[in-house]
Motif scaffolding. Structure first.
Motif, PDB file in Angstrom:
ATOM      1  N   LEU A  75       0.826  -1.199   0.000  1.00  0.00           N
ATOM      2  CA  LEU A  75       0.000   0.000   0.000  1.00  0.00           C
ATOM      3  C   LEU A  75       0.864   1.255   0.000  1.00  0.00           C
ATOM      4  N   VAL A  76       1.912   1.274   0.784  1.00  0.00           N
ATOM      5  CA  VAL A  76       2.810   2.434   0.819  1.00  0.00           C
ATOM      6  C   VAL A  76       3.376   2.694  -0.578  1.00  0.00           C
ATOM      7  N   ALA A  77       3.735   1.627  -1.262  1.00  0.00           N
ATOM      8  CA  ALA A  77       4.355   1.746  -2.587  1.00  0.00           C
ATOM      9  C   ALA A  77       3.343   2.031  -3.695  1.00  0.00           C
ATOM     10  N   ALA A  78       2.068   2.127  -3.371  1.00  0.00           N
ATOM     11  CA  ALA A  78       1.022   2.269  -4.395  1.00  0.00           C
ATOM     12  C   ALA A  78       0.600   3.713  -4.652  1.00  0.00           C
ATOM     13  N   ARG A  79       1.359   4.676  -4.188  1.00  0.00           N
ATOM     14  CA  ARG A  79       0.947   6.074  -4.363  1.00  0.00           C
ATOM     15  C   ARG A  79       0.795   6.489  -5.828  1.00  0.00           C
ATOM     16  N   HIS A  80       1.481   5.805  -6.721  1.00  0.00           N
ATOM     17  CA  HIS A  80       1.412   6.144  -8.144  1.00  0.00           C
ATOM     18  C   HIS A  80       0.650   5.082  -8.946  1.00  0.00           C
ATOM     19  N   ARG A  81       0.104   4.091  -8.265  1.00  0.00           N
ATOM     20  CA  ARG A  81      -0.677   3.027  -8.913  1.00  0.00           C
ATOM     21  C   ARG A  81      -2.153   3.389  -8.919  1.00  0.00           C
ATOM     22  N   GLU A  82      -2.878   2.700  -9.779  1.00  0.00           N
ATOM     23  CA  GLU A  82      -4.335   2.805  -9.748  1.00  0.00           C
ATOM     24  C   GLU A  82      -4.826   1.966  -8.573  1.00  0.00           C
ATOM     25  N   VAL A  83      -5.592   2.593  -7.683  1.00  0.00           N
ATOM     26  CA  VAL A  83      -6.118   1.928  -6.491  1.00  0.00           C
ATOM     27  C   VAL A  83      -7.636   2.118  -6.471  1.00  0.00           C
ATOM     28  N   VAL A  84      -8.356   1.012  -6.331  1.00  0.00           N
ATOM     29  CA  VAL A  84      -9.802   1.080  -6.154  1.00  0.00           C
ATOM     30  C   VAL A  84     -10.092   0.629  -4.732  1.00  0.00           C
ATOM     31  N   VAL A  85     -10.724   1.502  -3.967  1.00  0.00           N
ATOM     32  CA  VAL A  85     -11.015   1.234  -2.565  1.00  0.00           C
ATOM     33  C   VAL A  85     -12.466   0.769  -2.453  1.00  0.00           C
ATOM     34  N   VAL A  86     -12.649  -0.343  -1.729  1.00  0.00           N
ATOM     35  CA  VAL A  86     -13.983  -0.924  -1.581  1.00  0.00           C
ATOM     36  C   VAL A  86     -14.330  -1.101  -0.107  1.00  0.00           C
ATOM     37  N   CYS A  87     -15.632  -1.090   0.148  1.00  0.00           N
ATOM     38  CA  CYS A  87     -16.168  -1.409   1.477  1.00  0.00           C
ATOM     39  C   CYS A  87     -17.527  -2.067   1.246  1.00  0.00           C
ATOM     40  N   ARG A  88     -18.362  -2.119   2.236  1.00  0.00           N
ATOM     41  CA  ARG A  88     -19.654  -2.788   2.083  1.00  0.00           C
ATOM     42  C   ARG A  88     -20.610  -1.986   1.204  1.00  0.00           C
ATOM     43  N   SER A  89     -20.711  -0.665   1.448  1.00  0.00           N
ATOM     44  CA  SER A  89     -21.736   0.135   0.766  1.00  0.00           C
ATOM     45  C   SER A  89     -21.188   1.282  -0.072  1.00  0.00           C
ATOM     46  N   GLY A  90     -19.904   1.563   0.048  1.00  0.00           N
ATOM     47  CA  GLY A  90     -19.326   2.688  -0.680  1.00  0.00           C
ATOM     48  C   GLY A  90     -19.174   3.948   0.153  1.00  0.00           C
ATOM     49  N   ARG A  91     -19.431   3.862   1.448  1.00  0.00           N
ATOM     50  CA  ARG A  91     -19.270   5.038   2.318  1.00  0.00           C
ATOM     51  C   ARG A  91     -17.887   5.095   2.954  1.00  0.00           C
ATOM     52  N   ARG A  92     -17.485   4.000   3.613  1.00  0.00           N
ATOM     53  CA  ARG A  92     -16.147   3.994   4.209  1.00  0.00           C
ATOM     54  C   ARG A  92     -15.085   4.199   3.142  1.00  0.00           C
ATOM     55  N   SER A  93     -15.330   3.658   1.953  1.00  0.00           N
ATOM     56  CA  SER A  93     -14.342   3.792   0.881  1.00  0.00           C
ATOM     57  C   SER A  93     -14.213   5.247   0.426  1.00  0.00           C
ATOM     58  N   VAL A  94     -15.296   5.999   0.417  1.00  0.00           N
ATOM     59  CA  VAL A  94     -15.226   7.422   0.058  1.00  0.00           C
ATOM     60  C   VAL A  94     -14.359   8.170   1.068  1.00  0.00           C
TER      61      VAL A  94
END
Length: 162
Positions: A75-94
Motif C-alpha cells: 500500500l505504501v508503494a502504491a501512491r502512483h498506482r491505480e487503487v480502487v477502494v472498496v467497502c460494504r456500501s461505498g461510504r467507508r471507501s469514500v
C-alpha cells in the motif's frame, strides 16, 4: 455539527467513484490495479474480491506510511498506482479515498455501491479459503441489521417511520 452522512457528502465532492462494471473493466485492463478493501477483518474473511488486500479503515493512515506496526508495504508503494477502494456500501471507501488523496495517492477511487453493488452486479466474491461465496449468502451478509437501540430515539419502533 456534522453527521456521518454530511462527511460522506463532503468527501464525495473531492473523490472519484466508479461503478462495479467499471471495476470489472479496470481489472481486465490493468493487471497492476490494487483493490483495497477497508472493511473490518471479519468482513473480509467472510467474502472479498479475489486479489484484494485488507486494510481496515481504522488503521489506514498508518498502513499508508513506513515505520509503523500497521505499515503495509504494498500500500505504501502504491501512491502512483491505480487503487480502487472498496467497502460494504461505498461510504467507508469514500472517506478512505479522501484521506489517501491527502496522503499523496494520485489515482485512488472509490467503488460506488461497495461490495453490495458488486454482488448485485453478479460479480464473484470469495472467502478466505478461496471458495466462491454463493450470491444469496452474500445478499444476506450485506443486509443491514440495526438493533432497536441503534435507532434514533423515538424511532426504535419501525412502525413510527414515515
Amino acid at each position: 455539527m456534522l453527521t456521518f452522512n454530511d462527511l460522506i457528502a463532503a468527501s464525495r465532492q473531492e473523490v472519484r467513484e466508479i461503478m462495479p462494471w467499471d471495476l470489472t473493466i479496470r481489472i481486465k485492463e490493468n493487471p497492476g490495479l490494487l483493490v483495497l478493501d477497508v472493511r473490518e477483518p471479519y468482513e473480509f474473511e467472510a467474502m472479498h474480491i479475489r486479489g484484494s488486500i485488507n486494510v481496515p479503515r481504522g488503521i489506514l493512515e498508518s498502513a499508508c506510511e513506513w515505520d509503523y506496526e500497521e505499515t503495509v508495504p504494498e500500500l505504501v508503494a502504491a501512491r502512483h498506482r491505480e487503487v480502487v477502494v472498496v467497502c460494504r456500501s461505498g461510504r467507508r471507501s469514500v472517506l478512505a479515498v479522501a484521506v489517501m488523496q491527502q496522503l499523496g495517492y494520485e489515482d485512488a477511487v472509490s467503488l460506488k455501491t461497495g461490495l453490495r453493488g458488486w454482488n448485485d452486479y453478479e460479480e464473484p466474491l470469495i472467502n478466505m479459503d478461496g471458495e466462491m461465496v454463493d450470491e444469496d449468502v452474500a445478499d444476506d451478509f450485506f443486509t443491514s441489521r440495526l438493533r432497536p437501540e441503534q435507532r434514533r430515539p423515538g424511532l426504535q419502533d419501525r412502525s413510527k417511520l414515515p
